[in-house]
Design a protein around this motif. Structure first.
Motif, PDB file in Angstrom:
ATOM      1  N   ALA A 188      33.684  86.686  34.627  1.00 44.75           N
ATOM      2  CA  ALA A 188      33.041  87.875  35.196  1.00 44.75           C
ATOM      3  C   ALA A 188      31.629  88.055  34.635  1.00 44.75           C
ATOM      4  O   ALA A 188      30.684  88.347  35.373  1.00 44.75           O
ATOM      5  N   LEU A 189      31.467  87.859  33.324  1.00 45.84           N
ATOM      6  CA  LEU A 189      30.139  87.991  32.711  1.00 45.84           C
ATOM      7  C   LEU A 189      29.185  86.908  33.196  1.00 45.84           C
ATOM      8  O   LEU A 189      28.007  87.171  33.450  1.00 45.84           O
ATOM      9  N   LEU A 190      29.672  85.684  33.311  1.00 50.07           N
ATOM     10  CA  LEU A 190      28.851  84.580  33.800  1.00 50.07           C
ATOM     11  C   LEU A 190      28.335  84.879  35.206  1.00 50.07           C
ATOM     12  O   LEU A 190      27.137  84.752  35.483  1.00 50.07           O
ATOM     13  N   LEU A 191      29.226  85.293  36.083  1.00 50.76           N
ATOM     14  CA  LEU A 191      28.820  85.609  37.451  1.00 50.76           C
ATOM     15  C   LEU A 191      27.894  86.817  37.512  1.00 50.76           C
ATOM     16  O   LEU A 191      26.895  86.799  38.241  1.00 50.76           O
ATOM     17  N   ALA A 192      28.204  87.849  36.746  1.00 50.01           N
ATOM     18  CA  ALA A 192      27.360  89.046  36.756  1.00 50.01           C
ATOM     19  C   ALA A 192      25.948  88.719  36.285  1.00 50.01           C
ATOM     20  O   ALA A 192      24.968  89.180  36.879  1.00 50.01           O
ATOM     21  N   ASN A 193      25.825  87.925  35.238  1.00 48.66           N
ATOM     22  CA  ASN A 193      24.497  87.556  34.740  1.00 48.66           C
ATOM     23  C   ASN A 193      23.742  86.693  35.737  1.00 48.66           C
ATOM     24  O   ASN A 193      22.526  86.794  35.850  1.00 48.66           O
ATOM     25  N   LYS A 194      24.425  85.844  36.489  1.00 50.23           N
ATOM     26  CA  LYS A 194      23.757  85.001  37.477  1.00 50.23           C
ATOM     27  C   LYS A 194      23.345  85.801  38.708  1.00 50.23           C
ATOM     28  O   LYS A 194      22.306  85.557  39.300  1.00 50.23           O
ATOM     29  N   LEU A 195      24.173  86.760  39.098  1.00 49.19           N
ATOM     30  CA  LEU A 195      23.874  87.554  40.288  1.00 49.19           C
ATOM     31  C   LEU A 195      22.804  88.612  40.039  1.00 49.19           C
ATOM     32  O   LEU A 195      22.081  89.000  40.945  1.00 49.19           O
ATOM     33  N   CYS A 196      22.691  89.046  38.822  1.00 47.82           N
ATOM     34  CA  CYS A 196      21.720  90.089  38.469  1.00 47.82           C
ATOM     35  C   CYS A 196      20.641  89.441  37.608  1.00 47.82           C
ATOM     36  O   CYS A 196      20.712  89.456  36.383  1.00 47.82           O
ATOM     37  N   ASN A 197      19.638  88.832  38.258  1.00 51.19           N
ATOM     38  CA  ASN A 197      18.620  88.056  37.551  1.00 51.19           C
ATOM     39  C   ASN A 197      17.839  88.846  36.516  1.00 51.19           C
ATOM     40  O   ASN A 197      17.442  88.321  35.487  1.00 51.19           O
ATOM     41  N   GLU A 198      17.578  90.119  36.767  1.00 52.83           N
ATOM     42  CA  GLU A 198      16.737  90.889  35.850  1.00 52.83           C
ATOM     43  C   GLU A 198      17.521  91.547  34.713  1.00 52.83           C
ATOM     44  O   GLU A 198      16.941  92.118  33.814  1.00 52.83           O
ATOM     45  N   SER A 215      20.646  91.384  31.649  1.00 59.35           N
ATOM     46  CA  SER A 215      21.414  90.501  30.779  1.00 59.35           C
ATOM     47  C   SER A 215      22.543  91.323  30.171  1.00 59.35           C
ATOM     48  O   SER A 215      22.302  92.200  29.351  1.00 59.35           O
ATOM     49  N   LEU A 216      23.744  91.054  30.630  1.00 54.94           N
ATOM     50  CA  LEU A 216      24.900  91.809  30.166  1.00 54.94           C
ATOM     51  C   LEU A 216      25.427  91.179  28.876  1.00 54.94           C
ATOM     52  O   LEU A 216      25.689  89.996  28.822  1.00 54.94           O
ATOM     53  N   LYS A 217      25.556  91.985  27.869  1.00 53.67           N
ATOM     54  CA  LYS A 217      26.075  91.518  26.588  1.00 53.67           C
ATOM     55  C   LYS A 217      27.347  92.281  26.274  1.00 53.67           C
ATOM     56  O   LYS A 217      27.450  93.467  26.540  1.00 53.67           O
ATOM     57  N   GLU A 218      28.316  91.587  25.721  1.00 51.97           N
ATOM     58  CA  GLU A 218      29.556  92.201  25.281  1.00 51.97           C
ATOM     59  C   GLU A 218      29.643  92.042  23.776  1.00 51.97           C
ATOM     60  O   GLU A 218      29.417  90.946  23.256  1.00 51.97           O
TER      61      GLU A 218
END
Length: 124
Positions: free
Chosen positions: A68-78, A80-83
């Motif tokens: 989910a994080l990998l896809l979210a970061n790729k789909l939202c270019n601007e 950077s989601l960090k957990e």
């Protein structure tokens, strides 16, 4: 375990190129009982891939969360989601071992290429 580690490393290298564009710092969050409980296997994987392997003691459904994080970061270019990670164990690569694993990886790739025509139908 050696051949499994080499194949996992090949996949991880493909994924790290996708997730970071090839220029970011990567770590692997181990999930699943085998990697969480077996320090030797985590160390082998860290050495082979040349990246830190951590066990997140706070992770539930680590694989699903990672995808989910990998896809979210790729789909939202601007963005950077960090957990946040709650690191229970960390395996850091040993440079000497990484060099040995690189040689083994090249040998395995060469072998796979040599025999792949037997199952791919390619004439080489």
């Amino acid at each position: 375990l050696e051949s499994v580690v080499l194949r996992l490393c090949a996949i991880i290298k493909l994924l790290t190129g996708v997730s970071s564009g090839g220029d970011g710092e990567c770590i692997l969050v181990a999930s699943g009982n085998a990697l969480e409980k077996n320090h030797l296997w985590r160390q082998m994987l860290a050495d082979c891939c040349g990246i830190d392997i951590v066990v997140d003691s706070d992770a539930n459904e680590g694989t699903s969360r990672g995808v989910a994080l990998l896809l979210a970061n790729k789909l939202c270019n601007e963005c950077s989601l960090k957990e946040p990670l709650v690191v229970e164990n960390k395996s850091v690569p040993d440079l000497k071992a990484t060099n040995n694993w690189n040689k083994a990886s090249l040998a395995q790739e060469s072998l796979i290429e040599a025999v792949s025509s037997t199952w791919c139908g390619n004439d080489k």
